[in-house]
Design an enzyme around this catalytic site. Structure first.
Site, PDB file in Angstrom:
ATOM      1  N   CYS A 130       2.890  -4.913   6.795  1.00  0.00           N
ATOM      2  CA  CYS A 130       2.583  -4.662   5.388  1.00  0.00           C
ATOM      3  C   CYS A 130       3.792  -4.083   4.661  1.00  0.00           C
ATOM      4  CB  CYS A 130       1.395  -3.708   5.265  1.00  0.00           C
ATOM      5  SG  CYS A 130      -0.178  -4.438   5.778  1.00  0.00           S
ATOM      6  N   HIS A 138       0.823  -1.214   0.000  1.00  0.00           N
ATOM      7  CA  HIS A 138       0.000   0.000   0.000  1.00  0.00           C
ATOM      8  C   HIS A 138       0.855   1.262   0.000  1.00  0.00           C
ATOM      9  CE1 HIS A 138       0.759   0.960   4.274  1.00  0.00           C
ATOM     10  NE2 HIS A 138       0.625  -0.330   4.525  1.00  0.00           N
TER      11      HIS A 138
END
Length: 301
Positions: free
Chosen positions: A204, A188
């Site tokens: 992440c 992301h």
């Protein structure tokens, strides 16, 4: 004329093509060229890393001993944009945790795009995996899991159940979910001005906004994703030269690190030609993250 300019553009354009490299000739594993930057008064290594789209820690490793906040004016920095490709299939997305880089291979165009990324901090390690993109979301909302809400609560911050899309969303403008596990890991963007090329996330893979803005529309659902942890890379080149690129190994949640030992393929090769491994071991100890020639092409007369 275009054929003359293209290799230069792929290495030296700072805003659009700085992360795009022509794939090497058959049998070679090295892309790009080392660049150099003369420090201007007031610049920090963070500023320079962003300008060349390289990781902050990668830039520090290549320039050991340089003050990251106040590098000396006119000092010439090494920009680590010559890279040994990881020893994995050259397809889809490959993330090498040890070097905090994401590779996006486009074999149909004979190019690879290389981006710095942020990964999971100690205690929230990004796992190694072979997976795929299961979901793509533009302007994502963020639903903080209980574990993260608890962490923030201990800091006196109460996170909402859902953070809507917008400037306060830590996922930035784009998110791609990985099929691994229960789908808790994303590639992301970010709404922060730091963290790229660092271990700062909750597991992440975090990309610079301009990088994921470029990558997001090019990646299809089902795209292969491989996350590896390869601190030492070796290139046995067609001209018989040998290069080694070594990165500082990650400290994992249990305090362990991947041991830095001479790769077997390199040891066998050196033994076959009765060559010393001293220079290769020195490069591994230095961990400066740039390819270093350990055997010259003229080692056999």
């Amino acid at each position: 004329m275009l054929r003359i300019l293209l290799p230069l553009l792929c290495c030296f354009s700072l805003n659009v093509l700085a992360v795009t490299y022509q794939m090497p000739a058959e049998g070679s594993n090295i892309v790009g060229r080392t660049q150099y930057h003369q420090v201007v008064e007031g610049e920090s290594l963070s500023d320079i890393a962003k300008r060349y789209d390289v990781g902050f820690l990668s830039l520090m490793a290549a320039n050991k001993g340089v003050d990251p906040f106040l590098p000396a004016e006119n000092y010439v920095l090494i920009i680590p944009t010559r890279i040994i490709l990881p020893s994995v299939p050259r397809e889809g997305i490959v993330i090498n945790l040890a070097e905090l880089r994401l590779y996006y291979f486009q074999p149909e165009n004979n190019v690879v795009h290389i981006f710095p990324v942020g990964i999971g901090r100690i205690g929230r390690d990004t796992p190694e995996m072979a997976t795929s993109i299961s979901q793509k979301k533009r302007n994502p909302t963020w639903k903080p899991p209980k574990s993260i809400r608890k962490e923030y609560r201990e800091k006196g911050i109460d996170l909402p159940n859902i953070v809507p899309a917008g400037p306060d969303n830590p996922l930035g403008d784009y998110a791609m979910r990985l099929a691994y596990g229960i789908g808790e890991y994303l590639i992301h963007g970010t709404n922060k001005d730091f963290g790229i090329g660092l271990r700062v996330s909750s597991g992440c893979i975090r990309m610079d906004p301009k990088d994921i803005d470029w990558l997001f529309p090019k990646v299809d659902l089902g795209e292969k994703v491989r996350v590896i942890n390869e601190p030492i890379k070796v290139a046995l080149e067609p001209d018989r030269s040998v290069f080694v690129e070594a990165h500082e190994p990650l400290t994992r949640s249990d305090g362990s690190k991947k041991p830095l030992v001479l790769p077997e393929e390199l040891r066998w090769w050196l033994d076959e030609f009765e060559l010393s491994d001293v220079k290769a071991k020195a490069v591994i100890l230095a961990q400066n993250g740039v390819p270093v020639e350990v055997v010259s092409p003229d080692f056999i007369d």
